[in-house]
Scaffold this active site. Structure first.
Site, PDB file in Angstrom:
ATOM      1  CG  HIS A 176      -1.838  -1.230   1.141  1.00  0.00           C
ATOM      2  ND1 HIS A 176      -2.212  -1.807   2.312  1.00  0.00           N
ATOM      3  CD2 HIS A 176      -2.674  -1.470  -0.026  1.00  0.00           C
ATOM      4  CE1 HIS A 176      -3.326  -2.688   1.877  1.00  0.00           C
ATOM      5  NE2 HIS A 176      -3.476  -2.732   0.344  1.00  0.00           N
ATOM      6  NE  ARG A 178      -4.144   4.391   2.734  1.00  0.00           N
ATOM      7  CZ  ARG A 178      -5.241   4.768   2.599  1.00  0.00           C
ATOM      8  NH1 ARG A 178      -5.743   5.983   2.284  1.00  0.00           N
ATOM      9  NH2 ARG A 178      -6.262   3.999   3.101  1.00  0.00           N
ATOM     10  CD  GLU A 179      -0.519   0.556   4.351  1.00  0.00           C
ATOM     11  OE1 GLU A 179       0.110  -0.466   4.406  1.00  0.00           O
ATOM     12  OE2 GLU A 179      -1.765   0.485   4.196  1.00  0.00           O
ATOM     13  NE  ARG A 234      -6.503  -0.125   0.491  1.00  0.00           N
ATOM     14  CZ  ARG A 234      -6.275  -0.838   1.574  1.00  0.00           C
ATOM     15  NH1 ARG A 234      -5.499  -0.128   2.582  1.00  0.00           N
ATOM     16  NH2 ARG A 234      -6.192  -2.019   1.667  1.00  0.00           N
ATOM     17  CG  ASN A 250      -2.590  -7.241   1.116  1.00  0.00           C
ATOM     18  OD1 ASN A 250      -2.132  -8.313   0.795  1.00  0.00           O
ATOM     19  ND2 ASN A 250      -3.174  -6.985   2.062  1.00  0.00           N
ATOM     20  NE  ARG A 251      -9.047  -6.119   0.677  1.00  0.00           N
ATOM     21  CZ  ARG A 251      -8.174  -5.410   1.556  1.00  0.00           C
ATOM     22  NH1 ARG A 251      -6.720  -5.798   1.326  1.00  0.00           N
ATOM     23  NH2 ARG A 251      -8.289  -4.854   2.495  1.00  0.00           N
ATOM     24  CG  HIS A 303       0.186  -3.848   5.114  1.00  0.00           C
ATOM     25  ND1 HIS A 303      -0.836  -3.722   4.169  1.00  0.00           N
ATOM     26  CD2 HIS A 303       0.616  -5.084   4.912  1.00  0.00           C
ATOM     27  CE1 HIS A 303      -0.691  -4.550   3.212  1.00  0.00           C
ATOM     28  NE2 HIS A 303       0.012  -5.690   3.739  1.00  0.00           N
ATOM     29  CB  SER A 304       1.448   1.825   8.669  1.00  0.00           C
ATOM     30  OG  SER A 304       1.266   2.607   7.585  1.00  0.00           O
ATOM     31  CD  GLU A 377      -2.153  -3.284   9.336  1.00  0.00           C
ATOM     32  OE1 GLU A 377      -1.746  -1.878   9.022  1.00  0.00           O
ATOM     33  OE2 GLU A 377      -2.940  -3.982   8.373  1.00  0.00           O
TER      34      GLU A 377
HETATM   35  O1  0X9 Z   1      -6.379  -4.052   4.287  1.00  0.00           O
HETATM   36  C1  0X9 Z   1      -5.292  -4.615   4.230  1.00  0.00           C
HETATM   37  O2  0X9 Z   1      -4.700  -4.892   3.398  1.00  0.00           O
HETATM   38  C2  0X9 Z   1      -4.320  -4.529   5.540  1.00  0.00           C
HETATM   39  N1  0X9 Z   1      -4.550  -3.076   6.348  1.00  0.00           N
HETATM   40  S1  0X9 Z   1      -4.157  -1.514   5.734  1.00  0.00           S
HETATM   41  O3  0X9 Z   1      -4.781  -0.893   6.613  1.00  0.00           O
HETATM   42  N2  0X9 Z   1      -2.691  -1.796   5.833  1.00  0.00           N
HETATM   43  O4  0X9 Z   1      -4.621  -1.517   4.351  1.00  0.00           O
HETATM   44  C3  0X9 Z   1      -4.597  -5.696   6.190  1.00  0.00           C
HETATM   45  C4  0X9 Z   1      -4.051  -7.037   5.649  1.00  0.00           C
HETATM   46  C5  0X9 Z   1      -3.956  -8.157   6.398  1.00  0.00           C
HETATM   47  N3  0X9 Z   1      -3.321  -9.278   5.386  1.00  0.00           N
HETATM   48  C6  0X9 Z   1      -3.925  -9.863   4.792  1.00  0.00           C
HETATM   49  N4  0X9 Z   1      -5.344 -10.294   4.844  1.00  0.00           N
HETATM   50  N5  0X9 Z   1      -3.466 -10.602   3.683  1.00  0.00           N
HETATM   51 ZN    ZN Z   2      -1.673  -1.683   4.025  1.00  0.00          ZN
END
Ligand code: 0X9
Ligand code: ZN
Length: 467
Positions: A176, A178-179, A234, A250-251, A303-304, A377
């Site tokens: 992400h 911005r992190e 992001r 990350n999706r 992440h953050s 995080e």
């Molecule tokens: O939403 C996310 O991808 C992560 N939080 S964030 O605020 N940094 O965007 C959490 C991801 C947890 N990890 C996975 N589910 N793979």
């Molecule tokens: Zn993240």
């Protein structure tokens, strides 16, 4: 022309109040961070319907959630009737301050005193590799969508150990954009693993017997964009058509991909999953490196923010078959963090501790290569955080990464080094036979659940090849 333009801007009022444009073109003047108490999914949807950017994600009764909202949406937020407090009156102020500071070279003189842009991070990877011949090399995993290379520092001692079965561990950050704290923590881990090689026998043994790849910027297009255009970007920079940009990489991982609970099919969403699993080159690169390793043994994804240690599953509330192992290693990491600056990180399964995530990396690393792996995080109350938080955050997370890597080496390392002394010799045969005689589960080399003569054959085969 000129005069009337000035008169016009005076009349507009707001233009006068606007500070000199510095840094990213997209501005958040007057945007607020609101901490809202949300009890139901409908309430969450009513806040998201305001175009609010959800900054913290733990959505459960009694736990407030942070959103960034445009100033003209506050009345609508009031109208929802949800209780909230404003925790930041003007998001742009911190962005401007950060930008002015960085434009002047940042605070401090040491590398970790302030945040670093993509070029500076790439340069420092080269510096670390040049300073540590025989232990560190820069690996180019391939290009991002816009053609930036995704680079990592490979830390290993190829003169020792057996690279055909040595466990490979990945630490990646900044999926992400911005992190910004996340690449700093990754770079600190790289620097300190190398710096402590000659003084810390545990780290020496780790580097001698494992391969560690540190990828500080998994999303270079997005990261660059946060420095030049939009501090709160992001996703990556995929043109989705219709003026919409970005896939949340990350999706986009290919395990449990496509679920509406924990990702979105709307290209405008900040959790847009893309058109197909692994459609995005950035995570194809991480996947391909992982699958190219003879003995891939683990990943920590940085992440953050929010201070969590998270594990699979993200796409379902069901626990994994190895929930006890995930929990015990994850809680050891949490303790290792706490021991440094007394910060408490919450440890738990992603879905139940944070929120549903489908197509996230932790699910793929567990679902496909099948390794115990984590998301951490990091610190913050905002993605913009004081530079003074960088070093403490790096310091507290480093021991957790070392603990994790040592655990992975132990768990996934070569069985031939049965007594874990770093060498493969006849002592390992004796140690194996002792364990085998008392039917200790460590002697179940083929993993079929029983200790029998098949394990003797399996052990001797491994011992002969040094794997
Ligand atoms: O939403 C996310 O991808 C992560 N939080 S964030 O605020 N940094 O965007 C959490 C991801 C947890 N990890 C996975 N589910 N793979
Ligand atoms: Zn993240």
């Amino acid at each position: 022309m000129r005069v009337s333009a000035i008169v016009l801007s005076l009349a507009a009022g707001a233009v006068l109040a606007q500070p000199l444009a510095t840094g990213p073109a997209v501005r958040y003047d007057g945007y607020k961070v609101v901490r809202v108490t949300i009890d139901t999914e409908e309430q969450l949807q009513s806040v998201l319907a305001l175009g609010a950017d959800q900054w913290t994600h733990e959505v459960r009764p009694g736990v407030p959630t942070d959103f960034m909202v445009a100033p003209d949406k506050l009345d609508a937020l009031d109208a929802t009737g949800l209780p909230y407090e404003i925790v930041n009156e003007d998001v742009q102020r911190a962005v401007d301050a950060e930008n002015l500071r960085l434009r002047d070279g940042g605070v401090g003189r040491a590398w970790f005193d302030d945040f670093k842009n993509l070029t500076q991070i790439n340069d420092y990877l080269d510096t670390l590799a040049a300073a540590n011949p025989g232990l560190a090399t820069v690996v180019d995993l391939g290009d991002s969508l816009q053609g930036r290379s995704i680079r990592g520092l490979r830390i290993a001692n190829d003169a020792v150990g057996n690279s055909s079965c040595e466990p490979s561990i990945l630490f990646n950050a900044c999926q992400h954009a911005r992190e910004w704290i996340s690449p700093m923590v990754a770079m600190y881990a790289a620097e300190h693993l190398l710096a402590e090689y000659s003084t810390n026998p545990d780290i020496q043994s780790l580097i001698d017997h494992a391969e560690i790849l540190i990828v500080p910027i998994s999303n270079p297009d997005g990261y660059d964009y946060t420095w030049t255009n939009n501090r709160y970007w992001r996703k990556n920079r995929r043109a989705n058509g219709g003026g919409s940009f970005g896939v949340d990489i990350n999706r986009n991982w290919g395990y449990g991909w496509g679920n509406n609970n924990g990702s979105s099919g709307d290209p405008n969403s900040d959790v847009y999953r893309g058109t197909a699993p692994f459609s995005e080159p950035e995570i194809q690169r991480l996947r391909d490196w992982t699958l190219s390793r003879p003995n891939f043994a683990g990943d920590v994804d940085l992440h953050s923010y929010g201070q969590y240690v998270l594990w699979a599953w993200g796409y379902t509330s069901q626990p994994t078959s190895e929930a006890a192992t995930f929990s015990s290693v994850g809680n050891q990491m949490k303790q290792a963090i706490k021991a440094v600056h007394n910060r408490t990180y919450t440890a738990g399964q992603c879905y139940t501790t944070l929120y549903p995530v489908s197509g996230g990396s932790i699910d793929w690393f567990w679902g496909d290569p099948g390794v115990i792996n984590y998301t951490i995080e990091l610190r913050g109350n905002d993605f913009v955080l004081p530079a003074s938080e960088i070093i403490p955050n790096c310091e507290e997370v480093f021991p957790a990464l070392v603990y994790y890597a040592e655990w992975s080496l132990d768990h996934y390392g070569p069985v031939s080094d049965f007594n874990h002394d770093g060498a493969v010799n006849t002592l390992d045969v004796l140690a194996f036979l002792n364990a085998w005689t008392i039917k200790d589960s460590s002697a179940d080399i083929n993993g079929d659940g029983t200790v029998n003569t098949l394990d003797v054959t399996a052990f001797l085969n491994a011992w002969t090849s040094g794997c």
